[in-house]
Design an enzyme around this catalytic site. Structure first.
Site, mmCIF file in Angstrom:
data_model
loop_
_atom_site.group_PDB
_atom_site.id
_atom_site.type_symbol
_atom_site.label_atom_id
_atom_site.label_comp_id
_atom_site.label_asym_id
_atom_site.label_seq_id
_atom_site.Cartn_x
_atom_site.Cartn_y
_atom_site.Cartn_z
ATOM 1 N N THR A 64 48.178 29.500 45.865
ATOM 2 C CA THR A 64 47.480 29.991 47.063
ATOM 3 C C THR A 64 47.711 29.046 48.239
ATOM 4 O O THR A 64 46.800 28.709 48.991
ATOM 5 C CB THR A 64 45.964 30.175 46.811
ATOM 6 N N ARG A 98 42.434 27.717 46.496
ATOM 7 C CA ARG A 98 41.244 28.511 46.806
ATOM 8 C C ARG A 98 39.966 27.706 46.616
ATOM 9 O O ARG A 98 38.902 28.112 47.079
ATOM 10 C CB ARG A 98 41.192 29.770 45.925
ATOM 11 N N LYS A 141 57.187 35.520 42.731
ATOM 12 C CA LYS A 141 55.908 35.907 42.149
ATOM 13 C C LYS A 141 55.647 37.361 42.545
ATOM 14 O O LYS A 141 55.837 37.735 43.709
ATOM 15 C CB LYS A 141 54.807 34.999 42.689
ATOM 16 N N GLU A 193 49.155 26.169 37.487
ATOM 17 C CA GLU A 193 49.143 26.475 38.918
ATOM 18 C C GLU A 193 47.708 26.289 39.397
ATOM 19 O O GLU A 193 46.839 27.106 39.104
ATOM 20 C CB GLU A 193 49.611 27.907 39.179
#
Length: 213
Positions: A70, A46, A130, A42
């Site tokens: 993100t 960011r 998640k 993943e």
């Protein structure tokens, strides 16, 4: 679950990666993960260059499940898909982003920690959520409690997961995989400690195999 979520569940751990220098680090990192038996990543938005990192990893190792983390906007979903991402992870539950990802036929795993989140996810037809930030939001005890009214979900806790508590989490039948950055810390990546990353991945996979029920 979908093909992607099934494969993630088989592996059991998802490295959550922030790459500051994708041109230098994406390729050797992908190799380190694959060599460690963890062909999944993943890559978080960011850091600038996330899409570039996804493309480098996906092109070099097509057998890897490389996703984008993100993710906050529809444009980022488009960017991730164009780079070869196989799944999308969002820090919170945004119904518009879920609907957009479904339109684009890509799996999306939103961050959910409350009954309201879970109920909304149910209405959106989601199967895998998640749980973020896991430890700070009540950890395994809360995940188990939430599974009583919402037994239809499989959960991927992320946040505070390490080799120390991975066994506790992964042994819970509600959990399909755990997200973690302990095997891909900035120190390990920035200093090119690829062998150590591979070893941490191997240790993680052994814990998954030993504790799956």
């Amino acid at each position: 679950m979908s093909f992607v979520s099934d494969k993630i569940s088989e592996i059991g751990v998802v490295p959550v990666i922030k790459l500051n220098n994708p041109e230098r680090d994406a390729l050797p990192l992908a190799k380190a993960l694959v060599d460690g038996g963890m062909p999944v990543a993943e890559v978080t938005f960011r850091a600038a260059g996330a899409a570039k990192a996804i493309k480098i990893m996906a092109d070099a190792y097509p057998e890897m499940l490389v996703g984008a983390g993100t993710v906050m906007t529809e444009d980022q979903i488009d960017e991730a898909i164009a780079a070869g991402a196989k799944f999308i992870v969002t820090p919170g539950l945004d119904a518009d982003l879920v609907k957009y990802a479904k339109e684009k036929c890509i799996d999306i795993f939103p961050g959910c920690t409350t009954p309201t989140d879970y109920h909304t996810a149910f209405r959106l037809g989601l199967k895998v959520l998640k749980f973020f930030p896991a430890e700070q939001s009540g950890g395994l005890a809360k995940i188990k409690a939430m599974s009583a009214p919402f037994p239809m979900f499989k959960i991927m806790p992320t946040g505070g997961i390490s080799l120390k508590n991975l066994a506790d989490y992964i042994s819970c039948p509600t959990i399909c995989a755990c997200g973690g950055s302990y095997m891909v810390t900035a120190d390990l990546i920035d200093n090119g400690r690829w062998d150590e990353i591979t070893e941490l991945c191997k240790q993680s996979i052994e814990i998954v195999k030993a504790n799956r029920k």
